[in-house]
Structures are given as C-alpha cells and as structure tokens.
Enzyme design. Sequence first.
Site, PDB file in Angstrom:
ATOM      1  N   GLN A 259      37.911  32.949  34.253  1.00 12.23           N
ATOM      2  CA  GLN A 259      37.462  33.911  35.268  1.00 12.23           C
ATOM      3  C   GLN A 259      35.951  33.874  35.408  1.00 12.23           C
ATOM      4  OE1 GLN A 259      39.510  35.531  37.409  1.00 12.23           O
ATOM      5  NE2 GLN A 259      40.911  34.172  36.334  1.00 12.23           N
ATOM      6  N   HIS A 262      34.277  31.644  37.974  1.00 16.26           N
ATOM      7  CA  HIS A 262      34.405  31.901  39.409  1.00 16.26           C
ATOM      8  C   HIS A 262      33.098  32.350  40.035  1.00 16.26           C
ATOM      9  CE1 HIS A 262      38.438  31.388  40.876  1.00 16.26           C
ATOM     10  NE2 HIS A 262      38.965  31.996  39.845  1.00 16.26           N
ATOM     11  N   GLU A 327      42.631  43.347  37.063  1.00 10.63           N
ATOM     12  CA  GLU A 327      43.254  42.449  38.043  1.00 10.63           C
ATOM     13  C   GLU A 327      44.238  41.518  37.325  1.00 10.63           C
ATOM     14  OE1 GLU A 327      40.482  39.653  39.638  1.00 10.63           O
ATOM     15  OE2 GLU A 327      41.801  39.054  41.288  1.00 10.63           O
ATOM     16  N   HIS A 328      43.759  40.830  36.298  1.00 10.92           N
ATOM     17  CA  HIS A 328      44.587  39.920  35.498  1.00 10.92           C
ATOM     18  C   HIS A 328      44.638  40.439  34.075  1.00 10.92           C
ATOM     19  CE1 HIS A 328      42.561  37.172  38.481  1.00 10.92           C
ATOM     20  NE2 HIS A 328      43.814  36.822  38.692  1.00 10.92           N
ATOM     21  N   ASP A 361      47.187  31.239  38.864  1.00 10.75           N
ATOM     22  CA  ASP A 361      46.323  30.919  40.001  1.00 10.75           C
ATOM     23  C   ASP A 361      46.921  29.830  40.874  1.00 10.75           C
ATOM     24  OD1 ASP A 361      44.299  32.733  39.534  1.00 10.75           O
ATOM     25  OD2 ASP A 361      43.215  31.393  38.181  1.00 10.75           O
ATOM     26  N   HIS A 420      58.475  71.426  70.759  1.00  9.40           N
ATOM     27  CA  HIS A 420      59.270  70.806  69.698  1.00  9.40           C
ATOM     28  C   HIS A 420      60.596  71.552  69.543  1.00  9.40           C
ATOM     29  CE1 HIS A 420      55.530  68.831  68.630  1.00  9.40           C
ATOM     30  NE2 HIS A 420      56.093  68.189  67.618  1.00  9.40           N
TER      31      HIS A 420
END
Lengths: 433, 433
Positions: A259, A262, A327-328, A361, A420
């Site tokens: 990670q 990235h 996230e992961h 991934d 209504h």
Amino acid sequence: MPQFLDSTAPDFDDRFAALLTMKREDAPDVDDAVAAIIADVRARGDLAVCELTSRFDRLDLTPDTMRVTAAEIAKAAAQVSAEDRAALETAAARIRAYHERQMPEDASWTDDTGATLGWRWGPVDAAGLYVPGGLASYPSSVLMNAVPARVAGVGRLVMCVPTPDGIVNPLVLLAAQISGVTEIYRIGGAQAVAAMAYGTETIAPVDKITGPGNAFVAAAKRRVFGRVGIDMIAGPSEILVIADAENDPDWIAVDLLSQAEHDESAQSILITDDAAFGQAVAAAVEARLTTLQRAHIAGPSWRDFGAIVVVRDLEEAARLSNRIAPEHLELAVADPDALADRITHAGAIFLGQWTPEAIGDYVGGPNHVLPTARSARFSSGLSVMDFVKRTTLARMTPESLRAIGPAAVRLATSESLEAHGLSVQARLDRLNR
Amino acid sequence: MPQFLDSTAPDFDDRFAALLTMKREDAPDVDDAVAAIIADVRARGDLAVCELTSRFDRLDLTPDTMRVTAAEIAKAAAQVSAEDRAALETAAARIRAYHERQMPEDASWTDDTGATLGWRWGPVDAAGLYVPGGLASYPSSVLMNAVPARVAGVGRLVMCVPTPDGIVNPLVLLAAQISGVTEIYRIGGAQAVAAMAYGTETIAPVDKITGPGNAFVAAAKRRVFGRVGIDMIAGPSEILVIADAENDPDWIAVDLLSQAEHDESAQSILITDDAAFGQAVAAAVEARLTTLQRAHIAGPSWRDFGAIVVVRDLEEAARLSNRIAPEHLELAVADPDALADRITHAGAIFLGQWTPEAIGDYVGGPNHVLPTARSARFSSGLSVMDFVKRTTLARMTPESLRAIGPAAVRLATSESLEAHGLSVQARLDRLNR
C-alpha cells in the site's frame, strides 16, 4: 521508522486518536477551475473538450479523432504479450464470477390485505468510466469498474482515458476490450467528466460516472453529482494488518509496502500482539526499502504515516481495527475466521497468511475499489449495486384499500395534506356507496 | 391551467425536452453561512449549538435541556388520539414488514482453486435522522427514515427536530417512539447536522445522516458527506400519472394535486392516450382547487409546472415516462402490470386505479423517500441498504495462491507496482521451495 504505539502505555489513547485523525492529504483547491471547465464544456461541447485536451494533454484532437477506433484498439491489443493477456483474462473472469453473485433479486408478494408489494431492479442505461492517464493508468482498475457494470446489464459503457502527448497504455485498451467497454475517448480531466455528465455533440451523456482520478477529476465528480450518479471520492489507500508472531516478518513487510508504494499519502498499519514481531517487521520493511523500485514513494509513506501498534491480545486488535474502519484488512493470525467475526467495519478482509492484500487488487474476485478514510463505517466497495437501481411496486385492491386506506387518510389529515387524504377518500367513498 | 402537449404536434419534441429540463427551484445560496455554522459547532460544541438554537429557533437551551426527556415523550404520546396512534402503528408495522424483506444476505463459497470468497453485511453503528420543524414536520417521514434503520440493525438512532418557540408536534415524538429512535434532540438546521456529524459534548457523532430539510440542512449534509454517509439531497416532489380514459377524472385530479400541494415547486404530469380525458382531468383539478385548503400552494405548482401530455398509445407513454424517470409513477390503466414491464426508470410505481400515490406516502409499505429530478435513472429510494455496508471476504489456500498468484504478479509488474508483486511472490517462493 514509523510510529510505535503500545496499548498499555499511558499516552496510548491520545496517540491512537491522533493516528485516526491524522491529516494525510492536502488536496489542492481546484474547484473554481473545475467549475469553469464544466461550464465551458456545457456551453461549447466538443470544441471546448478539444481545446482543453490540447492545453492539458498536449494532444490535438478534433471531434472526429476523440474516439479511439476499433483498429487502434486491435493494434494495441496485438502489442500485449500473451502472458499479460492471459493474466488480464484470468482477472476478468474471476472478477466477473464474483460480481455475478451480487446481482440483487426482484421481489413480489401479496400481503394479508390482498395488496401486491415488491420491487424490481434494473441497470442504469449508460455508465462512464474514468481511467487516469500516465503513471496511474492501471488496467486492473478498468476491470474493477467495467466488469461490475457489464454484469449489472449496463448496455452502454463509456471509458475516458487521457493520453498525454498521445501516449496510451495498450494494456488499458485491452482491459477495456476484455471487460466490454463500448466506447473509448482519449480525453481526461474535468473536461472528460463534464462531457460524460452533460454530453457533447460526439459523446452522449451517461447516467453514472465511476473511477479514480486526480484532484480535478474528483472535484468534477463532486460537481456533477446529482446530474449523474457517482461512486465514492476515494482518498489515499490504506492497509491494516493484524498479525500474530507466527508469521514471516518479510511477508508482512511487503504487504505493508504494497500500500505504501501507491502514494506518499498512503497509510500502512500493523497491529500485533507481539512486540518483538513488530520490531522484526519494522526491520524487514527497512531491508526491503533498500531495493524497492518505488522506495521514494513507499519510504515517505511508511515514515510519515505508518504505524506499528502492540496490543495485549487479538480482541483488543479487533476493537482498535473497528475504530480505524480500514479500507483493506489483512488477518494474518492462526484463526482468521474467529477474528473476522469480531470485525464490524472494514472494506475488505483478507483472511490468513496466504492471502496477501495484493491478490485482491488483481485476481481475487472482490472489487478493489473500497471505502477509504474511515468511510467503511458507513459505505461499501464498488459492486454491481452501483450500476443498478430499485423501483418499488405497490398494487392495492379495493379490499386492501378498504383495510388500510382509512389510516392513510388519518395521517394525511394530521399532516394537513388534504389532497393526499382526498385521493384515498375519493376511492373509499366509491367502495362505500 | 397547466401546459397541454400533444405528441403528434410538430413542436412536441422541443416542448417535451423543455418540460424535462424546466428549472423549478431557486435554492438560496447558503453555503458560506452553513460552512461558518459547521466550523462553529466543531470548535465550540454544545455552546455553539445552544447559541444558534436561540438565534434561529428563539429557544433558550442548555446542554442539559437539549435532549427531549422520556417524560416529555410520554406526555406528548398521551396527547395523541387513539385513532392517530393506531394509524401510526398500522403504518409502522407495514413499513417494517416491507423493509424486513430488503435485508441483504451474506454469501460465502469456495471456488475451483480452493479459495473461499464472499461478503458480509453489517449495520452502521449509529444513524442520525433529521426531521424538519414547523409545517413540514411529518410523522410519516420519521417512520420512513427510522424504521429501515432499525430493521437494518442500527443500535443507536438519533433524531434532531427543531422546535421553534418550543413548539413540537406530539405525533412526531410518538412516531419516533414507535419506530425505535433512541435519542431525540430539540435542535435543527445546519447546527443539528454538524452536531450529528462531528459530535459535541452532549451528542455523540453518528455515521450516517438521513432525512429531509431546508436549504441550510441540504447544504450542511453536502458538506459533511465523507465524514458521514448521507442519503440523497431531495428536490421538490413529482408525480407522473399515466391514465387511460377508463378513469374517474376526479380521482386522477386529486392524485395530481396530492403532489402539487407539497410545494409550489412540485411537478404533476398526466400522460393520457385520450385528449378528452385529459381535458376532463384539467377541469376536475380546477374544481378541486376552488376548495382545497392548500390551493395557494397546489395552484401555482399546477399552473407553473403541471402538464397534460396526450400520446398516441401507452407504449409511447412508457417511452416518455422513461425519459422523465419520475419519482412517483401511477399507472391508472387497464393492464398496469403490462405497462410496468415497459418502465425502466421510476422511483416507485403505483399499479392500477385503486393505488393512489398517497397510499405509498403513509401505509403502503415501500419507502416514500424517493429519487427526484430524474435521478431515478441512477438511484433508488431509501431502504435498509442505506443503513448497512458490505465487507468483502477472501481467503486463499496455498493451492489457490499457486493457481492464481502468478497472474497477480504479472499484472503488478505491468503496473510497475513491485511490492504488490513481491507480496504474492514471497509466498509463491515458499511454496516452490
């Protein structure tokens, strides 16, 4: 070296809270520029898109050359090695198989009053997929966005990918072909998002736009939201690994680095119940950083935002993980299923030491577009659900209206919404005649 | 009188396109004011909320009196008539029964490589429900937001409702009690949204905020999006009725008026295959408007934004309806199921002449929070899905990693993400030793 935190230390709560709220990204404020670009594309269509592409991508386009031709796609596909093609096809097949199970089901039933109730799902007519150009032009990202759309039944699937100086990644075009993209335009930035949202003479508008992008793309997606649907606005990537001492420190180190490489703003955290193992992982990361191609990215990420947290036991690890809502989440422990049962918030869980996050991934099957920045507390990764929408259905019979209509009239009256009530009462009056 | 359109007229396409893009709302730009309010609540917490409530709602609060007490709720509930209470309970039970069917299912399977894949759904920890004060303080809206959250399994359900001058609608408090709201605060506006998103000394933060509100509330929801999840930003209400000549014009007239009475910006459209029937409905609307309590709202809405479209046949009606993508779609035709099969975009469909849309506002069962402004092209009404999120799961075995790992390494290499590839390769190397 990253931060070391010890859950038994007196300052732990403060340090952990600081880790949670750490500001990792200074997004440039491009909102005014983006607003101008969108207005320009709405006003001048193709002409604006071509001018902006010339300015930002140094590529001269005309409305006739915006679209990537079938011949160009075929030529790009032919440049890809058989091994890379096979890998893409393996990934696409596995992503497709996983996402096919996500198709939600229609429902219809009759209740005890005789009313028929239910709902029906249907795909959006057209989806637009943004794919970044340059370094972050990832074929895997094409698959992860396009395959769920096609599985959902989206008929028209547009892809926009900028090709600065005319350079395009052949794997991206091949991934688009494999995953069923129906139109590809060599445009990018806010102008591509605007073109897909509002349409131009050449590009018909879409209903939903997904895919990652830079600050301009993110700002444009925010601005066109409402006109079209969008997926999430993703922040920098994150991984949390919970590992016990029965792991190879080097495996955990490369998982953390996968990670960190990235983005300098990415965040990699290890939680372990063994301090010595934590130290061993830290040493293994440093060793890998001496040779890693992207050490210039992964190094700063790890130093500035990485952390190793030593906890008393795995139950505490799960509690802290749920506050992070990663996230992961990799669970490299002896009984990952038991630990997973304690996890309430995570985008994706990777169970056991044979499941490195990077498998997810590419070829695992689940989507790699996942909620960042603690948003797994309330949101999910990309899925078939992002490309379908629900229409609810209700059908009353005279009998069911007689049974429940009076309650509706009563509530309408209490809300001072006379018409209504009248719309129900007019029918009840007929039944009571 | 509303617009009349004839699909055989030469200018029809232009007029219909104009109807689709008609601007109905001039939302005031309160974004700067809202940004300041949110910053104030983040900085000063309870103190800011109390000061803002004093300024906007003319109500003096302290942190100790912000929360509505159990005694106050009981007192309010005791003021509600038995008939109103029964109507609320009928509505809540029907909404609950419908939404219970929406709970998505977990999945887990083993693929042909031995990998275990799947996903798991779980509720958000805490949800916040905004309920407008004053005229638009609708108990039905409390049910429609709170019941799905409780069905989803949300443990903590906060409601904020402003009580200008201290006045609160007892039905709103009773609806909250019936639907399982766990905390009620007498605060509103952007300050309530900020308090729920960021928390104060008294109000713990939530993960998701839903519910309607004025321009301040809408702007605040947009701004806190990302920090928390939000539901849609709803525009003014809309109804499309497709009716053949075999209907009582007065029934269709009150159905159209039931949306028009919500808001001067509401839009009611009739599509019919019988011009004379269209004229009869127009006359019936005028007749009803002479006595309708809310004629001062419904009249302008109908005159300014209403339309009667005469088409050749119902197939054309369905085609036009799909371009409108209406929030509410009533199919008052002989075979509503056949017509519904042609509908691709609508928030909710009401089938047959015994199903006035207003039934769905209260007691039908489906949710009345629905996508407006053509967003049914890409989005759905509120549901249990808004209060749950998915965690994907993957577990590789050594055998499955051996089968698919090389493809991941290949793709990682093609994307120049070395550490991604290494995290898989390190494990493959062990297997190949």
